[in-house]
Design a protein around this motif. Structure first.
Motif, PDB file in Angstrom:
ATOM      1  N   ALA A  93       0.643  -0.940  -0.042  1.00  0.00           N
ATOM      2  CA  ALA A  93       0.067   0.073  -0.041  1.00  0.00           C
ATOM      3  C   ALA A  93       0.980   1.381  -0.123  1.00  0.00           C
ATOM      4  O   ALA A  93       0.430   2.469  -0.450  1.00  0.00           O
ATOM      5  CB  ALA A  93      -0.974  -0.122   1.193  1.00  0.00           C
ATOM      6  N   HIS A  94       1.995   1.068   0.449  1.00  0.00           N
ATOM      7  CA  HIS A  94       3.015   2.435   0.816  1.00  0.00           C
ATOM      8  C   HIS A  94       4.070   2.342  -0.329  1.00  0.00           C
ATOM      9  O   HIS A  94       4.194   1.372  -0.720  1.00  0.00           O
ATOM     10  CB  HIS A  94       3.520   2.443   1.980  1.00  0.00           C
ATOM     11  CG  HIS A  94       2.366   2.129   3.343  1.00  0.00           C
ATOM     12  ND1 HIS A  94       1.749   0.908   3.699  1.00  0.00           N
ATOM     13  CD2 HIS A  94       1.834   3.226   3.973  1.00  0.00           C
ATOM     14  CE1 HIS A  94       0.914   1.202   4.548  1.00  0.00           C
ATOM     15  NE2 HIS A  94       0.808   2.435   4.665  1.00  0.00           N
TER      16      HIS A  94
ATOM     17  N   ARG B 223      -1.494   2.919  -2.812  1.00  0.00           N
ATOM     18  CA  ARG B 223      -2.634   3.707  -2.610  1.00  0.00           C
ATOM     19  C   ARG B 223      -2.376   4.762  -1.629  1.00  0.00           C
ATOM     20  O   ARG B 223      -3.165   5.649  -1.320  1.00  0.00           O
ATOM     21  CB  ARG B 223      -3.743   2.763  -2.116  1.00  0.00           C
ATOM     22  CG  ARG B 223      -3.670   1.838  -1.018  1.00  0.00           C
ATOM     23  CD  ARG B 223      -4.807   0.938  -0.979  1.00  0.00           C
ATOM     24  NE  ARG B 223      -4.924   0.428   0.175  1.00  0.00           N
ATOM     25  CZ  ARG B 223      -4.189  -0.791   0.663  1.00  0.00           C
ATOM     26  NH1 ARG B 223      -3.534  -1.295  -0.323  1.00  0.00           N
ATOM     27  NH2 ARG B 223      -4.638  -1.426   1.618  1.00  0.00           N
ATOM     28  N   THR B 224      -1.105   4.691  -0.867  1.00  0.00           N
ATOM     29  CA  THR B 224      -0.900   5.868   0.082  1.00  0.00           C
ATOM     30  C   THR B 224       0.447   6.290   0.136  1.00  0.00           C
ATOM     31  O   THR B 224       1.410   5.420   0.341  1.00  0.00           O
ATOM     32  CB  THR B 224      -1.468   5.696   1.434  1.00  0.00           C
ATOM     33  OG1 THR B 224      -1.349   6.637   2.247  1.00  0.00           O
ATOM     34  CG2 THR B 224      -0.731   4.312   2.001  1.00  0.00           C
TER      35      THR B 224
ATOM     36  N   ASP C 249       3.543   9.492   1.212  1.00  0.00           N
ATOM     37  CA  ASP C 249       3.909  10.955   1.826  1.00  0.00           C
ATOM     38  C   ASP C 249       4.105  11.828   0.597  1.00  0.00           C
ATOM     39  O   ASP C 249       4.467  11.692  -0.539  1.00  0.00           O
ATOM     40  CB  ASP C 249       4.950  10.887   2.618  1.00  0.00           C
ATOM     41  CG  ASP C 249       4.783   9.925   4.070  1.00  0.00           C
ATOM     42  OD1 ASP C 249       3.725   9.997   4.478  1.00  0.00           O
ATOM     43  OD2 ASP C 249       5.789   9.280   4.225  1.00  0.00           O
TER      44      ASP C 249
ATOM     45  N   ASP D 107      -0.168  -5.315   4.294  1.00  0.00           N
ATOM     46  CA  ASP D 107      -1.079  -4.244   4.109  1.00  0.00           C
ATOM     47  C   ASP D 107      -1.499  -4.001   2.764  1.00  0.00           C
ATOM     48  O   ASP D 107      -2.245  -3.131   2.588  1.00  0.00           O
ATOM     49  CB  ASP D 107      -0.548  -3.196   5.179  1.00  0.00           C
ATOM     50  CG  ASP D 107       0.399  -2.328   4.306  1.00  0.00           C
ATOM     51  OD1 ASP D 107       0.892  -2.522   3.131  1.00  0.00           O
ATOM     52  OD2 ASP D 107       1.378  -1.728   5.075  1.00  0.00           O
TER      53      ASP D 107
ATOM     54  N   ASP E 167      -6.885  -5.299   1.478  1.00  0.00           N
ATOM     55  CA  ASP E 167      -7.834  -4.496   2.108  1.00  0.00           C
ATOM     56  C   ASP E 167      -8.036  -5.006   3.407  1.00  0.00           C
ATOM     57  O   ASP E 167      -7.834  -6.214   4.066  1.00  0.00           O
ATOM     58  CB  ASP E 167      -9.043  -4.335   1.642  1.00  0.00           C
ATOM     59  CG  ASP E 167      -9.950  -3.318   2.027  1.00  0.00           C
ATOM     60  OD1 ASP E 167      -9.957  -2.359   1.545  1.00  0.00           O
ATOM     61  OD2 ASP E 167     -10.787  -3.802   3.031  1.00  0.00           O
TER      62      ASP E 167
ATOM     63  N   THR F  51      -0.395  -1.073   9.752  1.00  0.00           N
ATOM     64  CA  THR F  51      -0.327   0.308   8.784  1.00  0.00           C
ATOM     65  C   THR F  51      -1.632  -0.108   7.873  1.00  0.00           C
ATOM     66  O   THR F  51      -1.299   0.042   6.883  1.00  0.00           O
ATOM     67  CB  THR F  51       0.638   0.792   8.284  1.00  0.00           C
ATOM     68  OG1 THR F  51       1.289  -0.145   7.554  1.00  0.00           O
ATOM     69  CG2 THR F  51       1.613   1.471   9.333  1.00  0.00           C
ATOM     70  N   PRO F  52      -2.806  -0.304   8.395  1.00  0.00           N
ATOM     71  CA  PRO F  52      -3.857  -0.528   7.269  1.00  0.00           C
ATOM     72  C   PRO F  52      -4.296   0.499   6.534  1.00  0.00           C
ATOM     73  O   PRO F  52      -4.331   1.721   7.021  1.00  0.00           O
ATOM     74  CB  PRO F  52      -5.036  -1.148   8.310  1.00  0.00           C
ATOM     75  CG  PRO F  52      -4.761  -0.529   9.510  1.00  0.00           C
ATOM     76  CD  PRO F  52      -3.158  -0.282   9.699  1.00  0.00           C
ATOM     77  N   VAL F  53      -4.740   0.281   5.297  1.00  0.00           N
ATOM     78  CA  VAL F  53      -5.264   1.551   4.553  1.00  0.00           C
ATOM     79  C   VAL F  53      -6.378   0.889   3.737  1.00  0.00           C
ATOM     80  O   VAL F  53      -6.311   0.126   3.135  1.00  0.00           O
ATOM     81  CB  VAL F  53      -4.233   1.931   3.442  1.00  0.00           C
ATOM     82  CG1 VAL F  53      -4.572   3.297   2.709  1.00  0.00           C
ATOM     83  CG2 VAL F  53      -2.861   2.507   4.194  1.00  0.00           C
ATOM     84  N   ARG F  54      -7.534   1.557   3.761  1.00  0.00           N
ATOM     85  CA  ARG F  54      -8.686   1.128   3.074  1.00  0.00           C
ATOM     86  C   ARG F  54      -8.502   1.212   1.803  1.00  0.00           C
ATOM     87  O   ARG F  54      -7.551   1.851   1.226  1.00  0.00           O
ATOM     88  CB  ARG F  54      -9.975   2.114   3.497  1.00  0.00           C
ATOM     89  CG  ARG F  54     -10.439   1.645   4.975  1.00  0.00           C
ATOM     90  CD  ARG F  54     -11.723   2.639   5.101  1.00  0.00           C
ATOM     91  NE  ARG F  54     -11.339   4.100   5.145  1.00  0.00           N
ATOM     92  CZ  ARG F  54     -12.109   4.828   5.278  1.00  0.00           C
ATOM     93  NH1 ARG F  54     -13.554   4.728   5.663  1.00  0.00           N
ATOM     94  NH2 ARG F  54     -11.914   6.259   5.482  1.00  0.00           N
TER      95      ARG F  54
ATOM     96  N   GLY G 183      -7.774  -1.553  -0.387  1.00  0.00           N
ATOM     97  CA  GLY G 183      -6.609  -2.497  -0.900  1.00  0.00           C
ATOM     98  C   GLY G 183      -7.038  -3.690  -1.772  1.00  0.00           C
ATOM     99  O   GLY G 183      -8.504  -3.721  -2.026  1.00  0.00           O
TER     100      GLY G 183
END
Length: 316
Positions: A122-123, A173-174, A176, A226, A229, A238-241, A243
């Motif tokens: 995700a990162h 999906r996410t 910085d 992660d 989803d 570090t979950p991120v919606r 996924g």
């Protein structure tokens, strides 16, 4: 030919603020990993876990890159384990631990070879000590391997000799703000979740493998849980919606296995960031074990090598 996989536990949680991923290797093994691999037709040799002192026993040190000396020690030893497995003609499968262990995995994988990397996450993991808002090194492993920022002065971190043009992200999906700009300005290939929605996971994964494997000896697959989803895999730090779904994750790694069955491109792999403290009935670890088997050839009907053979004969 049956491939032999060597399991290497890296129970390190120095790279993250939330404790618990040090129990990830045990949780994945408990999730019948050995049975899953056997069902894939894979012979597995378990080398056990690296000895990693508890973070509570250490001083985090520099706030810009917490526990960096401890991470260096673990990654150096992990690199040796990975390189030794490859020397025995085994595929190293590293069980994390936080994603900073990838620095060691890739260094060992590249010791006698040129490698590319496919990064399911995700990162972006492309911060440096100069840019990280947290100082957590699990957000830096790809930057470290590419010698970004002060990592250029740490040979242990950039020992993989990665080239940006052989790195492909799948399912970002996410990011910085600094990462977004740095990735955009780099020669890496980045596929977001939106592109997976538009093109489909198989098409995106195949192109990522094309990028990572071009002109190198093999591909390292780095899989952060992660990436899925959190409704599917809740036991991550570090979950991120938004996924990947359970089925998309299996399809992606089945695609890796199919390519490997034809070309033997899979050189090494890690599955990281399983946090049993945050999980529900070991659900995330169960999925991690299943996904490892998919990456190594397990299918519902035919395992990867036989499926590839059937396709070459013209079967549907």
């Amino acid at each position: 030919m049956t491939r032999t996989v060597q399991l290497i536990g890296a129970p390190m949680d120095y790279g993250a603020d939330r404790r618990g991923v040090d129990m990830g290797p045990s949780a994945i093994r408990y999730a019948d990993l050995a049975t899953e691999l056997a069902d894939a037709g894979v012979e597995a040799v378990d080398a056990g876990d690296l000895l990693v002192p508890r973070a509570e026993e250490r001083d985090p040190g520099d706030a810009d890159a917490k526990f960096l000396p401890e991470i260096e020690d673990v990654c150096r030893r992990l690199a040796d384990e990975v390189a030794d497995a490859l020397a025995e003609d085994r595929v190293p499968l590293v069980l994390g631990g936080d994603h900073a262990v990838a620095i060691g995995s890739m260094a060992g994988s590249a010791r006698d070879a040129d490698i590319g990397a496919v990064w399911f996450d995700a990162h972006g993991d492309f911060n440096t000590p100069e840019t990280s808002p947290s100082g957590n090194v699990h957000g830096m492993p790809l930057a470290a391997a590419l010698g970004e920022g002060t990592f250029a002065d740490h040979p242990w971190a950039n020992a993989a000799g990665l080239r940006e043009e052989n790195v492909a992200y799948v399912g970002l999906r996410t990011l910085d703000d600094h990462e977004r700009e740095a990735i955009r300005d780099s020669d890496m290939t980045a596929f977001t979740m939106s592109e997976i929605d538009e093109r489909g996971i198989t098409d995106v994964t195949e192109e990522a493998l094309d990028v990572a494997s071009a002109g190198v000896d093999g591909v390292h697959v780095s899989f952060d849980m992660d990436w899925l989803d959190p409704e599917t895999a809740p036991g991550v730090g570090t979950p991120v919606r938004g996924g990947a779904t359970y089925r998309e994750a299996h399809t992606a790694l089945e695609t890796v296995a199919e390519r490997d069955a034809d070309e033997e491109i899979l050189r090494s792999m890690e599955i990281v960031e399983v946090n049993p403290i945050l999980d529900q009935s070991n659900r995330t670890a169960d999925i991690a074990a299943e996904l490892a088997a998919s990456a190594l050839g397990k299918r519902v009907l035919y395992n990867a090598g036989r499926a590839s053979h059937r396709r070459r004969r013209g079967g549907r």
